[in-house]
Motif scaffolding. Structure first.
Motif, PDB file in Angstrom:
ATOM      1  N   ALA A  31      -1.004   2.256 -16.598  1.00 32.40           N
ATOM      2  CA  ALA A  31      -0.197   1.058 -16.798  1.00 32.40           C
ATOM      3  C   ALA A  31      -0.604  -0.052 -15.819  1.00 32.40           C
ATOM      4  CB  ALA A  31       1.279   1.406 -16.615  1.00 32.40           C
ATOM      5  N   PRO A  32      -0.294  -1.303 -16.160  1.00 31.93           N
ATOM      6  CA  PRO A  32      -0.590  -2.409 -15.242  1.00 31.93           C
ATOM      7  C   PRO A  32       0.048  -2.153 -13.867  1.00 31.93           C
ATOM      8  CG  PRO A  32       0.168  -3.264 -17.359  1.00 31.93           C
ATOM      9  CD  PRO A  32       0.328  -1.772 -17.396  1.00 31.93           C
ATOM     10  N   GLY A  33      -0.730  -2.345 -12.820  1.00 23.56           N
ATOM     11  CA  GLY A  33      -0.193  -2.216 -11.473  1.00 23.56           C
ATOM     12  C   GLY A  33      -0.043  -0.790 -10.962  1.00 23.56           C
ATOM     13  N   ALA A  34      -0.538   0.199 -11.712  1.00 22.78           N
ATOM     14  CA  ALA A  34      -0.377   1.604 -11.310  1.00 22.78           C
ATOM     15  C   ALA A  34      -1.187   1.942 -10.055  1.00 22.78           C
ATOM     16  CB  ALA A  34      -0.777   2.536 -12.456  1.00 22.78           C
ATOM     17  N   GLY A  35      -2.145   1.067  -9.749  1.00 25.13           N
ATOM     18  CA  GLY A  35      -2.981   1.306  -8.569  1.00 25.13           C
ATOM     19  C   GLY A  35      -4.400   1.700  -8.914  1.00 25.13           C
ATOM     20  N   LYS A  36      -4.837   1.358 -10.118  1.00 26.32           N
ATOM     21  CA  LYS A  36      -6.171   1.755 -10.593  1.00 26.32           C
ATOM     22  C   LYS A  36      -7.280   1.156  -9.720  1.00 26.32           C
ATOM     23  CE  LYS A  36      -5.249  -0.099 -14.569  1.00 26.32           C
ATOM     24  NZ  LYS A  36      -3.837  -0.454 -14.314  1.00 26.32           N
ATOM     25  N   SER A  37      -7.185  -0.138  -9.429  1.00 27.84           N
ATOM     26  CA  SER A  37      -8.252  -0.781  -8.645  1.00 27.84           C
ATOM     27  C   SER A  37      -8.288  -0.245  -7.223  1.00 27.84           C
ATOM     28  CB  SER A  37      -8.056  -2.303  -8.625  1.00 27.84           C
ATOM     29  OG  SER A  37      -8.168  -2.831  -9.919  1.00 27.84           O
ATOM     30  N   ARG A  76      -9.145  -6.254  -3.898  1.00 25.84           N
ATOM     31  CA  ARG A  76      -8.911  -4.836  -3.669  1.00 25.84           C
ATOM     32  C   ARG A  76     -10.200  -4.067  -3.420  1.00 25.84           C
ATOM     33  NH1 ARG A  76      -4.434  -6.244  -5.005  1.00 25.84           N
ATOM     34  NH2 ARG A  76      -4.112  -6.622  -7.192  1.00 25.84           N
ATOM     35  N   ASN A 169      -0.179   8.359  -8.643  1.00 24.85           N
ATOM     36  CA  ASN A 169      -0.457   7.481  -7.508  1.00 24.85           C
ATOM     37  C   ASN A 169       0.844   6.820  -7.045  1.00 24.85           C
ATOM     38  OD1 ASN A 169      -2.286   6.116  -5.667  1.00 24.85           O
ATOM     39  ND2 ASN A 169      -1.855   4.273  -6.869  1.00 24.85           N
ATOM     40  N   LYS A 170       0.828   6.313  -5.841  1.00 24.99           N
ATOM     41  CA  LYS A 170       2.027   5.804  -5.156  1.00 24.99           C
ATOM     42  C   LYS A 170       2.951   6.988  -4.847  1.00 24.99           C
ATOM     43  CE  LYS A 170       1.603   1.248  -7.261  1.00 24.99           C
ATOM     44  NZ  LYS A 170       2.208  -0.016  -7.673  1.00 24.99           N
ATOM     45  N   ASP A 172       3.771   7.986  -2.229  1.00 23.71           N
ATOM     46  CA  ASP A 172       4.657   7.691  -1.094  1.00 23.71           C
ATOM     47  C   ASP A 172       6.052   7.296  -1.583  1.00 23.71           C
ATOM     48  OD1 ASP A 172       3.235   5.499  -2.207  1.00 23.71           O
ATOM     49  OD2 ASP A 172       3.659   4.234  -0.464  1.00 23.71           O
ATOM     50  N   ARG A 173       6.203   7.197  -2.905  1.00 24.83           N
ATOM     51  CA  ARG A 173       7.516   6.853  -3.472  1.00 24.83           C
ATOM     52  C   ARG A 173       8.207   8.095  -4.021  1.00 24.83           C
ATOM     53  NH1 ARG A 173       5.955   1.209  -6.564  1.00 24.83           N
ATOM     54  NH2 ARG A 173       5.477   0.070  -4.645  1.00 24.83           N
ATOM     55  N   SER A 204      -1.685  11.014  -5.170  1.00 24.07           N
ATOM     56  CA  SER A 204      -2.436  10.197  -4.218  1.00 24.07           C
ATOM     57  C   SER A 204      -1.621   9.003  -3.738  1.00 24.07           C
ATOM     58  CB  SER A 204      -3.743   9.687  -4.854  1.00 24.07           C
ATOM     59  OG  SER A 204      -3.469   8.686  -5.821  1.00 24.07           O
ATOM     60  N   VAL A 205      -1.995   8.524  -2.571  1.00 22.64           N
ATOM     61  CA  VAL A 205      -1.508   7.231  -2.080  1.00 22.64           C
ATOM     62  C   VAL A 205      -2.763   6.398  -1.868  1.00 22.64           C
ATOM     63  CG1 VAL A 205      -0.144   6.029  -0.323  1.00 22.64           C
ATOM     64  CG2 VAL A 205       0.397   8.413  -0.909  1.00 22.64           C
ATOM     65  N   ALA A 206      -3.144   5.704  -2.934  1.00 21.61           N
ATOM     66  CA  ALA A 206      -4.445   5.019  -2.909  1.00 21.61           C
ATOM     67  C   ALA A 206      -4.514   3.991  -1.794  1.00 21.61           C
ATOM     68  CB  ALA A 206      -4.716   4.352  -4.259  1.00 21.61           C
ATOM     69  N   SER A 207      -3.378   3.375  -1.488  1.00 19.93           N
ATOM     70  CA  SER A 207      -3.370   2.299  -0.490  1.00 19.93           C
ATOM     71  C   SER A 207      -3.664   2.811   0.921  1.00 19.93           C
ATOM     72  CB  SER A 207      -2.043   1.535  -0.542  1.00 19.93           C
ATOM     73  OG  SER A 207      -0.956   2.439  -0.570  1.00 19.93           O
TER      74      SER A 207
HETATM   75  N1  LIG Z   1       3.121   1.999  -2.147  1.00 17.30           N
HETATM   76  C1  LIG Z   1       1.925   2.075  -2.735  1.00 17.30           C
HETATM   77  N2  LIG Z   1       1.354   0.972  -3.235  1.00 17.30           N
HETATM   78  C2  LIG Z   1       0.154   1.078  -3.832  1.00 17.30           C
HETATM   79  C3  LIG Z   1      -0.526   2.309  -3.919  1.00 17.30           C
HETATM   80  N3  LIG Z   1      -1.690   2.119  -4.584  1.00 17.30           N
HETATM   81  C4  LIG Z   1      -1.736   0.808  -4.868  1.00 17.30           C
HETATM   82  N4  LIG Z   1      -0.623   0.166  -4.418  1.00 17.30           N
HETATM   83  C5  LIG Z   1      -0.307  -1.263  -4.555  1.00 17.30           C
HETATM   84  O1  LIG Z   1       0.049  -1.513  -5.903  1.00 17.30           O
HETATM   85  C6  LIG Z   1      -0.371  -2.824  -6.287  1.00 17.30           C
HETATM   86  C7  LIG Z   1      -1.225  -2.761  -7.542  1.00 17.30           C
HETATM   87  O2  LIG Z   1      -2.431  -2.083  -7.226  1.00 17.30           O
HETATM   88  P1  LIG Z   1      -3.755  -2.277  -8.079  1.00 17.30           P
HETATM   89  O3  LIG Z   1      -4.775  -1.373  -7.499  1.00 17.30           O
HETATM   90  O4  LIG Z   1      -4.113  -3.697  -8.226  1.00 17.30           O
HETATM   91  O5  LIG Z   1      -3.258  -1.746  -9.473  1.00 17.30           O
HETATM   92  P2  LIG Z   1      -4.016  -1.832 -10.889  1.00 17.30           P
HETATM   93  O6  LIG Z   1      -3.554  -0.663 -11.660  1.00 17.30           O
HETATM   94  O7  LIG Z   1      -5.471  -1.990 -10.679  1.00 17.30           O
HETATM   95  O8  LIG Z   1      -3.414  -3.168 -11.488  1.00 17.30           O
HETATM   96  P3  LIG Z   1      -3.954  -3.991 -12.771  1.00 17.30           P
HETATM   97  O9  LIG Z   1      -5.455  -3.940 -12.769  1.00 17.30           O
HETATM   98  O10 LIG Z   1      -3.413  -5.360 -12.569  1.00 17.30           O
HETATM   99  O11 LIG Z   1      -3.353  -3.304 -13.959  1.00 17.30           O
HETATM  100  C8  LIG Z   1      -1.102  -3.409  -5.085  1.00 17.30           C
HETATM  101  O12 LIG Z   1      -0.219  -4.207  -4.365  1.00 17.30           O
HETATM  102  C9  LIG Z   1      -1.490  -2.170  -4.290  1.00 17.30           C
HETATM  103  O13 LIG Z   1      -1.607  -2.433  -2.923  1.00 17.30           O
HETATM  104  C10 LIG Z   1       0.113   3.480  -3.362  1.00 17.30           C
HETATM  105  O14 LIG Z   1      -0.390   4.604  -3.441  1.00 17.30           O
HETATM  106  N5  LIG Z   1       1.326   3.298  -2.796  1.00 17.30           N
END
Ligand SMILES: Nc1nc2c(ncn2[C@@H]2O[C@H](COP(=O)(O)OP(=O)(O)OP(=O)(O)O)[C@@H](O)[C@H]2O)c(=O)[nH]1
Ligand SMILES: [Mg+2]
Length: 291
Positions: A31-37, A76, A169-170, A172-173, A204-207
């Motif tokens: 999904a959008p924002g899931a943390g893929k990048s 990213r 991913n995420k 930590d939530r 995972s906690v990609a961040s």
């Molecule tokens: N708390 C938390 N935040 C995360 C994690 N991974 C990514 N994020 C945050 O989530 C947001 C979206 O991350 P992206 O990597 O851009 O997600 P994406 O799926 O590539 O988003 P789109 O390409 O726009 O669909 C960013 O602000 C990241 O810093 C994680 O594991 N934990």
């Protein structure tokens, strides 16, 4: 050139095809924002640590002259921007008539042919074409987030069928365990036989990078499974067959499009409108005239 399609893209494709077949492709979707990048950047770092070069295609379905996503991806994946062993391209189709579904395999083949041992493809897992593009990899990683319903959403989007590895991913939530149970349950319902690959579920906690190594390890396990018993070659052959079908359809569509604005089509429309001919007969006649 490939994004624009047309004869130049074909010329590139013809050079690339015989040189391709060495790269291992990994699709990352969700999904959008899931943390893929963010996850992709982590995977790139892990692979780079082995010395391998990595290419990343971030497929942007939203805009033909893509705007926001490119900037986001650049930020990213910034840590890799100066690494000459990493190639990152945010790809939109711009003019390619076959759209993402046909342009992406060509782009992957080109990166493959230039010698990258890894090609990662990120797509947002919404829409049939995007899911299809991500699913057309050797290993497809589906990224979900913790919380009730996320796994169900992924299933509705058709992501369950293409997943070889699930990443929560995420992590930590709150809600990781619930999501894991949801996924296990859906895999139980979907599983067809004991010899099939059952997608592992990795948190995972990609961040922060936590668990990214596990994601890469799970991809490696799936790769090993595919490479045993010729499964990888069979999967790739099936993909090329499907691509042939899609190209055929596209080529025919192009020829039909060429009728637009012409006298033959105008006359056929007139005849159908006036009930002199039925639509099927008129279409057959027009198609015959193409030859
Ligand atoms: N708390 C938390 N935040 C995360 C994690 N991974 C990514 N994020 C945050 O989530 C947001 C979206 O991350 P992206 O990597 O851009 O997600 P994406 O799926 O590539 O988003 P789109 O390409 O726009 O669909 C960013 O602000 C990241 O810093 C994680 O594991 N934990
Ligand atoms: Mg992204």
């Amino acid at each position: 050139l490939i994004e624009h399609g047309g004869t130049q893209a074909r010329a590139v494709g013809q050079i690339a095809f015989p040189k391709s077949g060495q790269a291992y492709t990994v699709g990352l979707t969700g999904a959008p924002g899931a943390g893929k990048s963010t996850l992709t950047a982590g995977v790139v770092a892990t692979l780079r640590a082995t010395g391998d070069e990595v290419a990343v295609l971030a497929v942007d379905p939203t805009s033909p002259f893509t705007g926001g996503a490119i900037l986001g991806d650049r930020v990213r994946m910034q840590e890799h921007a100066l690494d000459s062993g990493v190639f990152i391209r945010s790809m939109a189709t711009r003019g390619h008539l076959g759209g993402l579904a046909l342009a992406t395999p060509e782009a992957i083949r080109l990166l493959d042919a230039t010698g990258f041992p890894w090609v990662l493809v990120e797509t947002v897992g919404v829409g049939q074409v995007e899911v299809e593009v991500a699913g057309a990899a050797d290993t497809t990683v589906v990224v979900v987030n913790p919380g009730w319903g996320d796994a169900v959403q992924a299933s509705k989007a058709g992501l369950l069928e293409v997943a070889d590895v699930f990443v929560i991913n995420k992590a930590d939530r709150a809600g990781v365990d619930e999501t894991r149970l949801d996924l296990e349950h859906m895999l139980d319902l979907a599983s067809s036989s004991d010899t099939d690959w059952r997608p592992p579920i990795v948190a995972s906690v990609a961040s922060t990078g936590d668990g990214v190594g596990d994601v890469v390890a799970a991809v490696g396990d799936h790769r090993q499974w595919l490479e045993a018993g010729g499964r990888l070659e069979a999967k790739r052959a099936g993909r090329r067959r499907a691509e042939l079908g899609a190209v055929l359809t596209e080529r025919l569509t192009e020829r039909v499009r060429a009728l637009e604005g012409g006298v033959a089509l105008a006359q056929a429309e007139e005849a159908v409108a006036a009930r002199r001919v039925d639509p099927w007969a008129a279409a057959d006649e027009l198609l015959a005239s193409l030859d």
